[in-house]
Design a protein around this motif. Sequence first.
Motif, PDB file in Angstrom:
ATOM      1  N   ALA A 180       0.836  -1.203   0.000  1.00  0.00           N
ATOM      2  CA  ALA A 180       0.000   0.000   0.000  1.00  0.00           C
ATOM      3  C   ALA A 180       0.870   1.252   0.000  1.00  0.00           C
ATOM      4  N   ALA A 181       1.956   1.225   0.772  1.00  0.00           N
ATOM      5  CA  ALA A 181       2.865   2.372   0.807  1.00  0.00           C
ATOM      6  C   ALA A 181       3.486   2.594  -0.565  1.00  0.00           C
ATOM      7  N   ALA A 182       3.840   1.514  -1.236  1.00  0.00           N
ATOM      8  CA  ALA A 182       4.471   1.628  -2.550  1.00  0.00           C
ATOM      9  C   ALA A 182       3.578   2.348  -3.544  1.00  0.00           C
ATOM     10  N   LYS A 183       2.274   2.217  -3.386  1.00  0.00           N
ATOM     11  CA  LYS A 183       1.334   2.848  -4.305  1.00  0.00           C
ATOM     12  C   LYS A 183       1.310   4.366  -4.181  1.00  0.00           C
ATOM     13  N   ASP A 184       1.883   4.900  -3.094  1.00  0.00           N
ATOM     14  CA  ASP A 184       1.940   6.357  -2.937  1.00  0.00           C
ATOM     15  C   ASP A 184       2.933   6.994  -3.899  1.00  0.00           C
ATOM     16  N   PHE A 208      10.750   2.360   2.139  1.00  0.00           N
ATOM     17  CA  PHE A 208       9.312   2.330   1.875  1.00  0.00           C
ATOM     18  C   PHE A 208       8.693   3.515   2.614  1.00  0.00           C
ATOM     19  N   ASN A 209       8.164   4.466   1.856  1.00  0.00           N
ATOM     20  CA  ASN A 209       7.678   5.717   2.428  1.00  0.00           C
ATOM     21  C   ASN A 209       6.170   5.839   2.264  1.00  0.00           C
ATOM     22  N   LYS A 210       5.558   6.633   3.152  1.00  0.00           N
ATOM     23  CA  LYS A 210       4.091   6.735   3.155  1.00  0.00           C
ATOM     24  C   LYS A 210       3.655   8.167   3.398  1.00  0.00           C
ATOM     25  N   ILE A 211       2.660   8.604   2.631  1.00  0.00           N
ATOM     26  CA  ILE A 211       2.010   9.882   2.898  1.00  0.00           C
ATOM     27  C   ILE A 211       0.985   9.670   4.005  1.00  0.00           C
ATOM     28  N   GLN A 212       1.067  10.494   5.037  1.00  0.00           N
ATOM     29  CA  GLN A 212       0.126  10.417   6.150  1.00  0.00           C
ATOM     30  C   GLN A 212      -0.711  11.694   6.200  1.00  0.00           C
ATOM     31  N   ASP A 231      -1.550  19.322   7.952  1.00  0.00           N
ATOM     32  CA  ASP A 231      -2.533  18.261   7.760  1.00  0.00           C
ATOM     33  C   ASP A 231      -1.947  17.060   7.028  1.00  0.00           C
ATOM     34  N   CYS A 232      -0.670  17.164   6.624  1.00  0.00           N
ATOM     35  CA  CYS A 232      -0.079  16.087   5.826  1.00  0.00           C
ATOM     36  C   CYS A 232       1.418  16.010   6.074  1.00  0.00           C
ATOM     37  N   LEU A 233       1.924  14.787   6.180  1.00  0.00           N
ATOM     38  CA  LEU A 233       3.367  14.575   6.324  1.00  0.00           C
ATOM     39  C   LEU A 233       3.799  13.385   5.497  1.00  0.00           C
ATOM     40  N   LEU A 234       5.088  13.325   5.229  1.00  0.00           N
ATOM     41  CA  LEU A 234       5.704  12.193   4.535  1.00  0.00           C
ATOM     42  C   LEU A 234       6.492  11.410   5.569  1.00  0.00           C
ATOM     43  N   GLU A 235       6.146  10.141   5.735  1.00  0.00           N
ATOM     44  CA  GLU A 235       6.865   9.316   6.707  1.00  0.00           C
ATOM     45  C   GLU A 235       7.925   8.465   6.020  1.00  0.00           C
ATOM     46  N   LEU A 236       9.170   8.645   6.440  1.00  0.00           N
ATOM     47  CA  LEU A 236      10.280   7.770   6.046  1.00  0.00           C
ATOM     48  C   LEU A 236      10.108   6.508   6.878  1.00  0.00           C
ATOM     49  N   MET A 237       9.610   5.441   6.259  1.00  0.00           N
ATOM     50  CA  MET A 237       9.064   4.344   7.037  1.00  0.00           C
ATOM     51  C   MET A 237      10.052   3.196   7.226  1.00  0.00           C
TER      52      MET A 237
END
Length: 242
Positions: free
Chosen positions: A61-65, A84-88, A130-136
């Motif tokens: 799911a993260a990859a789809k970002d 693997f990074n995720k928009i939160q 309201d939005c951050l990028l998480e280095l996961m």
Amino acid sequence: MDIQKWWVNDDIYCQRLTADYLEEATKMLETSFYPQENVCMVLGISEDLEAVRELRDLTNAAAKDGISVIAIDKKTNKVVGTAFNKIQVKNDPVFENFAKSWKSPRSKALVELMSEIDSLCNLFDYCQTDCLLELMFLGTTTEYRGKGIAKKLSEITFEIGTNLAKGVNARKSLDGTELPLGPRPKIISAIFATIATQKIGRRLGFEVVAEKFYNEMDFQGTKFSDVITNGSTKLTLEYKKL
């Protein structure tokens, strides 16, 4: 599809995660990251096939970002590092929503711990965003550690986030199709679990806003500090403005 490359050295380069490398990058997590990363090691993630499968759903799911990055050995064409990074987005508990359907107590414990660390300082409120990028899930294979790969992956992730914050659509889908720009992160965040990654945070100018010591944590009666013997003593929640 034209793919940008960022070189670590003459032999190793980084690029966006693409569909061609998704399976291998995921396998790298399962063979190198989960067995050796401090928290995953204590929780025994790699020993639980159900936990591994459930976390694969999360990383897919993260990859789809369209913001994940990998490192590749030029000579072997093998994936040797991942971010693997995720928009939160505020008030959208992505990890918790995944965990609701999970059955493994180990994968659930990992997500619960991530949520607990995040709750020590609500970065959305702290940074008024309201939005951050998480280095996961940041890691390299054992034999490639100490070569600056994780630092480079972190730098590239920050570069991608900076472009998004400026309104430049830096998202790249797995198959090359266009992804929407929004939502746009204003900060990059990370939970760093080792001395090595915390050093990367210092070098890149991340600010530590919360920490939790391993001698205060346990899983099924076992203290984290009794298992982690590499000198790391704590988790840190960190961020940097984009």
